[in-house]
Scaffold this active site. Structure first.
Site, PDB file in Angstrom:
ATOM      1  N   ASN A   1       0.612  -1.137   0.066  1.00  0.00           N
ATOM      2  CA  ASN A   1       0.336  -0.183   0.035  1.00  0.00           C
ATOM      3  C   ASN A   1       0.173   1.147   0.174  1.00  0.00           C
ATOM      4  O   ASN A   1       1.834   1.491   0.743  1.00  0.00           O
ATOM      5  CB  ASN A   1      -0.825  -0.124   1.415  1.00  0.00           C
TER       6      ASN A   1
ATOM      7  N   ASN B   1       4.958   5.905   3.240  1.00  0.00           N
ATOM      8  CA  ASN B   1       4.692   6.672   1.862  1.00  0.00           C
ATOM      9  C   ASN B   1       4.251   8.204   2.828  1.00  0.00           C
ATOM     10  O   ASN B   1       3.533   8.976   1.539  1.00  0.00           O
ATOM     11  CB  ASN B   1       2.967   6.316   2.375  1.00  0.00           C
TER      12      ASN B   1
END
Ligand SMILES: Cc1cc2nc3c(=O)[nH]c(=O)nc-3n(C[C@H](O)[C@H](O)[C@H](O)COP(=O)(O)O)c2cc1C
Length: 339
Positions: free
Chosen positions: A119, A190
């Site tokens: 992800n 991220n």
């Protein structure tokens, strides 16, 4: 040894896995959100609940040691349902000071052969103000669960790294009143620069500011770390955590090591699930060998055996994410039966 497949794996998962991962996630959260609003549906879901296996840690009572890892319920919208399903504690978030939409889609990828997910969501969440208001309403509704609720906070993308401490403090002040513990996420791959907060000087500044913030009754402060830390980096993180009386370490977040993923399936982002199992267990073992700070283990727990591995490495509690996506609520009961 993997046991039989339950109704989730044979009936529900094929439907969810026919949808793109983020749509499946939104659908599941939407359903559980409805369940969370009704006492009757919560009681029905409660028939899943495993027998209790209580544990006290950080001064909190955990009915069982299996928790929901951060990221599945970033906005804290289905808290009663997670407790009804049988989780012994729930970690919501990551919550950031500012509401943000995260990275462009697609940003979640399934790798069923590897039993993994990648992800690069980038902390999409409603922001600390909206989530504090939601938690206030949940309190008033009388449906606040009887299990500990941790709140995981992180840095807003728009906030420069040099102002990270103020950004965390903003969320911390708004949310601590609702949390049984606060987890500082300094390890998501991220949000650009976030992992630099694991550097001793930056971590020290953050912990110092949060630990000394005057206000309501102090809450246990946990730090969630990356599996990609070198032994020297880990040692430095542990030293700073000890100096600042950190209550617990969550080990680990997702990894940037994609060496187990065939290039044709690879995507940018954090890798979770089975390929992370060994790396995160090794880190748990190292922490327990070097420090007395209690560890919550997260990474690649798919069955009773991989859960036992974390406890044998010295973890006090465990958390599920990718394994729960692949195996459903049965995974909790399966682990509990083997404890
Ligand atoms: C789609 C997805 C979103 C995640 N979001 C967060 C997050 O917002 N904050 C966080 O601390 N960890 C987040 N994680 C990491 C998980 O909490 C967990 O630490 C990690 O995935 C390793 O456990 P697992 O192998 O059981 O998935 C996320 C993981 C996934 C797969």
């Amino acid at each position: 040894m993997r046991s039989q497949r339950g109704a989730y794996e044979t009936l529900v998962r094929p439907v969810l896995f026919s949808l793109d991962p983020e749509t499946a996630h939104r659908f599941t959260i939407g359903l559980l959100r409805q369940v969370s609003n009704f006492d009757l549906s919560l009681r029905t879901l409660g028939s899943f609940r495993p027998r209790s296996n209580p544990k006290t840690l950080f001064g909190l009572n955990f009915p069982n040691p299996i928790g929901l890892a951060a990221g599945l319920d970033k906005n804290g919208v289905t808290i009663p349902a997670w407790a009804a399903i049988g989780f012994g504690f729930i970690e919501i978030g990551t919550v950031t000071a500012k509401a943000q939409s995260g990275n462009p889609k697609p940003r979640i990828f399934r790798l069923p052969k590897q039993q993994a997910l990648i992800n690069r969501l980038g902390f999409n969440n409603d922001g600390a103000d909206a989530i504090a208001e939601r938690l206030r309403r949940l309190r008033r509704s009388g449906r606040w669960p009887a299990v500990p609720v941790g709140i995981n906070i992180g840095k807003s993308r728009a906030t420069p790294l040099e102002q990270a401490t103020d950004d965390y403090l903003y969320s911390f002040r708004l949310l601590r009143g609702f949390a049984d513990y606060i987890a500082l996420n300094i390890s998501s791959p991220n949000t650009p620069g976030l992992r630099e907060l694991q550097e001793p000087q930056k971590l020290s500044e953050l912990l110092h500011a949060i630990g000394r913030d005057p206000g309501a009754a102090p809450k246990p402060l946990l730090v969630k770390i990356s599996p990609d830390l070198s032994p020297a980096e880990l040692e430095a993180v542990l030293a700073v955590c000890e100096e600042n009386a950190v209550a617990g370490i969550i080990a680990t977040n997702t990894t940037l090591d994609h060496s187990s993923i065939p290039p044709a399936f690879d995507e940018e982002g954090g890798l979770s699930g089975a390929p992370l199992r060994q790396k995160s267990t090794t880190l748990v073992r190292e922490i327990v060998g070097k420090s007395t700070i209690p560890v919550i283990a997260s990474g690649g727990i798919f069955d009773a055996e991989s859960a036992q591995e974390k406890f044998q490495a010295g973890a006090q509690l465990i958390q599920l994410y990718t394994g729960f996506v692949y195996r459903g609520p049965r995974l909790i009961r399966e682990i509990m039966a083997a404890l």
